[in-house]
Motif scaffolding. Structure first.
Motif, mmCIF file in Angstrom:
data_model
loop_
_atom_site.group_PDB
_atom_site.id
_atom_site.type_symbol
_atom_site.label_atom_id
_atom_site.label_comp_id
_atom_site.label_asym_id
_atom_site.label_seq_id
_atom_site.Cartn_x
_atom_site.Cartn_y
_atom_site.Cartn_z
ATOM 1 N N ALA A 35 104.519 -99.385 76.013
ATOM 2 C CA ALA A 35 103.685 -98.636 76.962
ATOM 3 C C ALA A 35 102.317 -98.340 76.359
ATOM 4 N N VAL A 36 102.305 -97.892 75.102
ATOM 5 C CA VAL A 36 101.031 -97.573 74.456
ATOM 6 C C VAL A 36 100.175 -98.833 74.320
ATOM 7 N N TRP A 37 100.833 -99.928 73.978
ATOM 8 C CA TRP A 37 100.094 -101.189 73.860
ATOM 9 C C TRP A 37 99.441 -101.550 75.198
ATOM 10 N N LEU A 38 100.212 -101.396 76.278
ATOM 11 C CA LEU A 38 99.678 -101.713 77.613
ATOM 12 C C LEU A 38 98.516 -100.801 77.983
ATOM 13 N N LEU A 39 98.637 -99.514 77.605
ATOM 14 C CA LEU A 39 97.595 -98.550 77.975
ATOM 15 C C LEU A 39 96.253 -98.895 77.326
ATOM 16 N N TRP A 40 96.297 -99.527 76.169
ATOM 17 C CA TRP A 40 95.051 -99.827 75.456
ATOM 18 C C TRP A 40 94.610 -101.274 75.628
ATOM 19 N N ARG A 41 95.263 -101.999 76.528
ATOM 20 C CA ARG A 41 94.808 -103.357 76.836
ATOM 21 C C ARG A 41 93.443 -103.276 77.517
ATOM 22 N N PRO A 42 92.606 -104.281 77.307
ATOM 23 C CA PRO A 42 91.287 -104.239 77.959
ATOM 24 C C PRO A 42 91.397 -104.085 79.485
ATOM 25 N N ALA A 43 92.435 -104.685 80.081
ATOM 26 C CA ALA A 43 92.589 -104.609 81.536
ATOM 27 C C ALA A 43 92.798 -103.173 82.010
ATOM 28 N N SER A 44 93.370 -102.327 81.146
ATOM 29 C CA SER A 44 93.644 -100.944 81.549
ATOM 30 C C SER A 44 92.394 -100.074 81.519
ATOM 31 N N ALA A 45 91.401 -100.508 80.755
ATOM 32 C CA ALA A 45 90.245 -99.642 80.493
ATOM 33 C C ALA A 45 89.565 -99.173 81.772
ATOM 34 N N ALA A 46 89.409 -100.083 82.737
ATOM 35 C CA ALA A 46 88.686 -99.733 83.962
ATOM 36 C C ALA A 46 89.413 -98.653 84.754
ATOM 37 N N PHE A 47 90.733 -98.631 84.604
ATOM 38 C CA PHE A 47 91.518 -97.672 85.389
ATOM 39 C C PHE A 47 91.310 -96.240 84.921
ATOM 40 N N PHE A 48 91.097 -96.093 83.609
ATOM 41 C CA PHE A 48 90.914 -94.750 83.061
ATOM 42 C C PHE A 48 89.457 -94.356 83.190
ATOM 43 N N LYS A 49 89.253 -93.350 84.044
ATOM 44 C CA LYS A 49 87.882 -92.928 84.295
ATOM 45 C C LYS A 49 87.395 -92.125 83.094
ATOM 46 N N PRO A 50 86.085 -92.146 82.857
ATOM 47 C CA PRO A 50 85.578 -91.296 81.776
ATOM 48 C C PRO A 50 85.835 -89.832 82.111
ATOM 49 N N PRO A 51 86.066 -89.000 81.091
ATOM 50 C CA PRO A 51 86.374 -87.605 81.358
ATOM 51 C C PRO A 51 85.248 -86.937 82.132
ATOM 52 N N GLY A 52 85.622 -86.058 83.069
ATOM 53 C CA GLY A 52 84.595 -85.347 83.832
ATOM 54 C C GLY A 52 84.447 -85.869 85.241
ATOM 55 N N SER A 53 84.665 -87.181 85.430
ATOM 56 C CA SER A 53 84.437 -87.741 86.756
ATOM 57 C C SER A 53 85.479 -87.259 87.761
ATOM 58 N N THR A 54 86.656 -86.824 87.262
ATOM 59 C CA THR A 54 87.685 -86.341 88.187
ATOM 60 C C THR A 54 87.276 -85.035 88.843
ATOM 61 N N GLN A 55 86.365 -84.309 88.162
ATOM 62 C CA GLN A 55 85.960 -83.027 88.732
ATOM 63 C C GLN A 55 85.064 -83.197 89.956
ATOM 64 N N ALA A 56 84.608 -84.416 90.146
ATOM 65 C CA ALA A 56 83.724 -84.659 91.283
ATOM 66 C C ALA A 56 84.460 -84.510 92.612
ATOM 67 N N ARG A 57 85.797 -84.594 92.551
ATOM 68 C CA ARG A 57 86.583 -84.486 93.785
ATOM 69 C C ARG A 57 86.567 -83.048 94.295
ATOM 70 N N ARG A 58 86.037 -82.866 95.483
ATOM 71 C CA ARG A 58 85.910 -81.513 95.989
ATOM 72 C C ARG A 58 87.120 -81.131 96.820
ATOM 73 N N ARG A 59 87.368 -79.843 96.884
ATOM 74 C CA ARG A 59 88.381 -79.360 97.822
ATOM 75 C C ARG A 59 87.681 -78.999 99.118
ATOM 76 N N TRP A 60 88.355 -79.280 100.215
ATOM 77 C CA TRP A 60 87.746 -78.945 101.497
ATOM 78 C C TRP A 60 88.212 -77.573 101.924
ATOM 79 N N PRO A 61 87.283 -76.651 102.016
ATOM 80 C CA PRO A 61 87.717 -75.284 102.316
ATOM 81 C C PRO A 61 88.251 -75.113 103.745
ATOM 82 N N GLY A 62 87.748 -75.883 104.671
ATOM 83 C CA GLY A 62 88.116 -75.652 106.072
ATOM 84 C C GLY A 62 89.375 -76.371 106.509
ATOM 85 N N ASP A 63 90.117 -76.932 105.569
ATOM 86 C CA ASP A 63 91.266 -77.741 105.957
ATOM 87 C C ASP A 63 92.441 -76.895 106.443
#
Lengths: 240, 100
Positions: free
Chosen positions: A202-230
């Motif tokens: 599993a660790v080997w797979l996680l560090w394969r070059p193909a996996s790199a694109a899937f892991f977003k750089p830290p911080g970008s996940t915070q861009a997801r906003r919550r919708w208050p009026g939902d």
């Protein structure tokens, strides 16, 4: 009208089974479909309907949200679930070993190396540790499946720790009474080694070059906003 | 089934349930949970997309439609089923021929 409100509240409770993101996106719509399909005098969600919502919701939560483009991560996530299963099997074997060991000690055939008999504390700690390991596998599987970069790093750290621990497992003597105990001992070691191999893959797979694109750089996940009026936001708060 | 329901134009969730029931002659009754799991997967696989959104009686209503990839998949699936059905009919005919 109150029947309708009761029914809607019932459906909203069931929708809480779905992951929050999915609920924000589709909750209102599913609710509309459910209400449209309900009988006029219906006050509660039907049994089959409830089962279907719970099943779908739980499935969506467990299912790793990996796009088809990140096959390597998907494989790693599957391996991690397999690792959790192997660790659980190891834990069960370990418990069986302890029980047998305890019985041997109690029946008077005390044969020197009974690590357990005098140490109920050891038993408790071992079981707790085994459960923690299983939970760690599941947690890592989920977090990696969501593309969290910290999870990838933490998985690697945990794997290194497991490797250090694996060395310890082999130095532990399996030298005592009876075939049963020996079989159980090796029975306990096999899933442990299997889990380690799974972790390595599993660790080997996680560090394969193909996996790199899937892991977003830290911080970008915070861009997801919550919708208050939902409308489906406060589902949890409506629970008694 | 869901793709078939979307074959002749966009539909909303409840419309798909009704349509699937009609297509199957009342045998398949999709439930909302199953439907939305399937729609989510089809969207992820880019076989369908949201066509438009409307607000009806204060509730959001999304209309889904097939993407070109979805149309191709449905056509391929239909051809496969047709071939399987034709093979079955052919063999039944042969078997029937031999029996009489």
């Amino acid at each position: 009208m109150t029947d309708q409100a009761d029914l809607e509240r019932g459906y909203r409770r069931l929708l809480a089974c779905y992951p929050p993101e999915f609920r924000r996106e589709n909750g209102q719509e599913i609710l509309a479909v459910l209400m449209a399909g309900a009988r006029d005098d219906q006050r509660r969600p039907g049994l089959a309907e409830s089962a279907d919502l719970i099943r779908s919701g739980v499935w969506m939560r467990l299912r790793p949200s990996v796009p088809p483009s990140a096959r390597t991560v998907q494989a790693a996530v599957r391996l991690m679930y397999a690792g959790a299963a192997a660790s659980a099997v190891g834990l069960i074997f370990g418990m069986a070993l302890m029980i047998v060991d305890l019985q041997v000690a109690v029946s008077g055939q005390f044969l020197g190396h009974s690590l357990i008999a005098q140490k109920p504390f050891v038993i408790t700690v071992s079981i707790a540790f085994g459960l923690v390991v299983v939970c760690m596998w599941l947690w890592m599987a989920r977090a990696n499946g969501r593309g969290r970069n910290w999870a990838r790093i933490l998985s690697t750290v945990l794997f290194v720790l497991a490797t250090l621990q694996l060395r310890g497992a082999f130095t532990q003597p399996a030298s005592h009474a009876g075939l049963g105990v020996t079989v159980l001992y090796y029975g306990g070691v096999v899933p442990f080694v299997a889990a380690w191999l799974v972790g390595a893959a599993a660790v080997w797979l996680l560090w394969r070059p193909a996996s790199a694109a899937f892991f977003k750089p830290p911080g970008s996940t915070q861009a997801r906003r919550r919708w208050p009026g939902d409308a489906c936001g406060p589902v949890g708060s409506q629970l008694p | 089934m869901i793709l078939t329901a979307l074959a002749n134009g966009s539909q909303h969730g409840y419309g798909i349930i009704i349509d699937v029931r009609e297509i199957s002659g009342g045998r398949v009754r999709l439930r909302a949970g199953t439907l939305y799991s399937a729609l989510d997967r089809l969207r992820a696989d880019e076989l369908i997309v949201v066509d438009r959104e409307e607000v009806v009686e204060g509730r959001l209503r999304r209309y889904y439609r097939l993407t070109p990839a979805g149309t191709r998949r449905l056509a391929a699936e239909a051809a496969r089923l047709q071939a399987a059905a034709a093979a079955a009919l052919m063999r039944l005919k042969l078997a029937g021929g031999m029996a009489t």
